[in-house]
Enzyme design. Structure first.
Site, PDB file in Angstrom:
ATOM      1  CG  ASP A  81       1.403   4.803 -12.332  1.00 23.22           C
ATOM      2  OD1 ASP A  81       2.283   5.104 -11.633  1.00 23.22           O
ATOM      3  OD2 ASP A  81       0.666   4.983 -13.437  1.00 23.22           O
ATOM      4  CD  GLU A  86       4.356   7.882  -9.569  1.00 19.31           C
ATOM      5  OE1 GLU A  86       6.027   7.567 -10.337  1.00 19.31           O
ATOM      6  OE2 GLU A  86       3.331   7.468 -10.155  1.00 19.31           O
TER       7      GLU A  86
END
EC number: 2.4.1.18
Length: 630
Positions: free
Chosen positions: A309, A362
């Site tokens: 993330d 990401e």
């Protein structure tokens, strides 16, 4: 015996932790049930507790077995690690560490390497030893020889806590397997399952990096969920959050009265936007902690891929900061060199240690080489989310059909950089929260056009180069934004439009898996060729997908509200082309009137730079797939 006080743990055992080279630090730190041997008493069963707190002047073990009064722990010389072996203690015992910090204040902390934790609002760590017997050996054997870039990957992202609200890991093991198998996705992606007390954080503010959330069951019950998915042939991706951690006073922050896991300087150690601390990636023990954590989930829970993330927030020292609020690197630049080294380290190590594992970034910027191998100067990820494609596509969909001709390039621009990285095309939870609206409510006009547009778009997406990801609820057109406090609106999936979209996804995934042309050469130019990228007047796009054997699928997407009943496209070969998908089919709640009767016939009439061509019907707000039959 003296060594029994620390359960046999020595400074030598911890040397790798201090050099950044201990990638399995959970085997030394945390709470471990052990059997020690005493010359006089024989076997002694108990639990060894060990915690890193180098700047503490005293550490006590507070637990239910000592009435939370505290037993003094022992500092292992030269290690900064405090340990204590407690006889007769085992699985289920509750404990915390009471740390007298360098600031002269007692801090009651949970175990940074605790394997299980109480449900919020309680937060004690829980002694836990797994007894789970895995049954996914066939899956792991196949995974070890997999080539992810050249395989089908359609990912169903979901939030375990609200996919079907109130369900446990065991219940979800039955229901997710049944549903995802029926829908035909190849993988599921779980938003973070690591323990987090604040539910609206969805798991992105982690307090216990080694513990699956206890709201849904015990750690072995989460193992059961993963195992069941593997036995059904479904891969498991887990969101992993090494970018930041919350400031809860009982968790990692200022653990021993100093900035231990985080940077001391707030210009380097805090995310103002998120109210969180940033890990000190240059500290060896922090590297050992984080790399171990990644390996822990992959080995102890058989996770197939970690989606990392907020990578951009790690890569840039000035991320979401104004002038004067950040510290340049040693060369005066904005790149976080320590974070870059850490990411290369964790990616290299996991790929080396676990055959078939995949690391996914990401990453929302144009940072160069995210999916290049480390030895070639890249970060070493396997895939990167294509955030540019996502943003451009959603901007295009939001336009009225009559205006889309002026924004045509939004849907073609991704091919300009398509081979710069190995991409996943994401329509994730981030696109349907915080006032952004659900996918169906991003699309203008009435319900018929909304559903038709979504069917056409998802068919466009499944035919476009790159692996696929959608968030739960998008597959049946939920109208409400994602809300972790309530379950998905499953009841609408029986209604007109919603059911048709859901059935389209079922067929899209089947057609996708059955046709290597749609995925085998995703990362290679040979796998894609435009037929016509420039028909902005018709809001229509057409291209060819190819596999290694030369099989080809043509994709034609019409984003206007008009049907094209004699639309000519160039094709690479004459003969029959079978219509294997029409998003306007009656089965999907389309009109059922704008089809091609199962196939078209191409003749040797050159068109669009191709040696053959054919005319076909392209439905309004519809997508058609054609497969060459010869």
């Amino acid at each position: 015996m003296a060594h029994d006080l620390t359960g046999g743990l020595t400074g030598t055992d911890l040397e790798g932790f201090h050099t950044g080279g201990d990638t399995e630090c959970w085997r030394r730190l945390g709470a471990h049930e052990l059997v020690l041997f005493d010359d006089e008493r024989g076997e002694i069963h108990g639990t060894r507790f060990a915690v890193w707190a180098p700047n503490a002047t005293q550490v006590r073990l507070n637990a239910d077995f000592n009435w939370w009064t505290g037993d003094d722990m022992h500092l292992i010389p030269g290690s900064g690690v405090w340990a204590l072996f407690v006889e007769g203690v085992g699985t289920g015992a509750l404990y915390k560490y009471n740390v007298l910090g360098a600031d002269g204040v007692w801090h009651e902390k949970v175990d940074p390497v605790g394997f299980f934790a109480e449900q919020a609002p309680n937060n004690a760590s829980i002694v836990y030893s797994s007894t789970y017997q895995w049954s996914d050996q066939d899956w792991l054997s196949r995974r070890a020889t997999a080539q992810p870039h050249a395989e089908a990957m359609s990912i169903y992202e979901l939030h375990l806590g609200s996919w079907r609200k109130g369900k446990s890991y065991r219940e979800l093991a039955d229901e997710i397997v049944e549903y995802v198998t029926w829908q035909g996705f190849t993988h599921v992606e779980f938003m973070p399952v690591t323990e987090h007390p604040f539910e609206p954080s969805w798991g992105y503010q982690v307090t216990n990096y080694f513990a699956p959330q206890s709201r849904l069951g015990h750690p072995d019950e989460f193992r059961h969920l993963v195992d069941r998915l593997h036995q059904a042939g479904i891969g498991v991706i887990l969101d992993w959050v090494p970018g930041h951690f919350p400031k809860d006073d009982w968790a990692l922050g200022r653990f021993d009265g100093t900035a231990l896991y985080e940077h001391a300087d707030p210009r380097q150690g805090e995310h103002k936007d998120w109210g969180t601390y940033i890990f000190n990636y240059g500290r060896n023990e922090v590297k050992s902690f984080l790399v171990s954590n990644a390996l822990y989930w992959v080995t102890e829970y058989h996770i197939d891929a970690l989606r990392v993330d907020a990578v951009a927030s790690m890569l840039y020292l000035d991320y979401s900061r104004n002038e004067g609020e950040w510290v340049p690197n040693i060369y005066g630049g904005r790149e976080n060199l320590e974070a870059i080294d850490f990411l290369r380290y964790v990616n290299s190590h996991l790929y080396e240690r676990v055959p078939g594992v995949v690391m996914i970034a990401e990453e929302s910027t144009s940072f160069d080489g995210v999916t290049k191998p480390v030895h070639a100067g890249g970060l070493g990820f396997g895939f990167k989310w294509n955030m540019g494609w996502m943003n451009d596509s959603l901007r295009y969909l939001a336009e009225e059909p009559i205006h889309r001709q002026y924004h045509h390039d939004l849907m073609t621009f991704a091919m300009v950089y398509a081979y710069s990285e190995n991409f996943i095309l994401p329509i994730s939870h981030d696109e349907v929260v915080h006032g952004k609206g659900s996918m169906i409510n991003k699309v203008p006009q009435d319900s018929w056009r909304q559903f038709a547009t979504l069917r056409s778009f998802y068919s466009f997406m499944w035919g476009f180069p790159g692996k696929k990801l959608i968030f739960a609820g998008c597959e049946f057109g939920q109208r409400s934004e994602f809300n972790e406090a309530v379950a998905l609106e499953w009841w609408v999936s029986d209604l007109w439009g919603h059911r048709g979209l859901q059935l389209l996804f079922k067929d899209l995934n089947r057609i996708y898996r059955e046709n290597p042309a749609l995925w085998q050469l995703d990362s290679e130019p040979a796998g894609f060729r435009w037929i016509n990228a420039d028909d902005r007047g018709a809001n229509t796009f057409s291209w060819l997908r190819s596999d290694e054997a030369g099989n080809q699928v043509a994709v034609i997407s019409n984003f206007s509200s008009e049907p094209w009943t004699s639309y000519r496209i160039g094709l690479p070969a004459a003969g029959a082309w079978e219509e294997i998908l029409n998003s306007d089919a009656e089965l999907y709640d389309g009109t059922g009137t704008f089809g091609n009767l199962g196939q078209i016939t191409a003749t040797a009439v050159p068109w669009n730079g191709q040696p053959a061509s054919a005319t076909l019907v392209v439905p309004p707000l519809g997508t058609v797939y054609l497969r060459h039959r010869g």
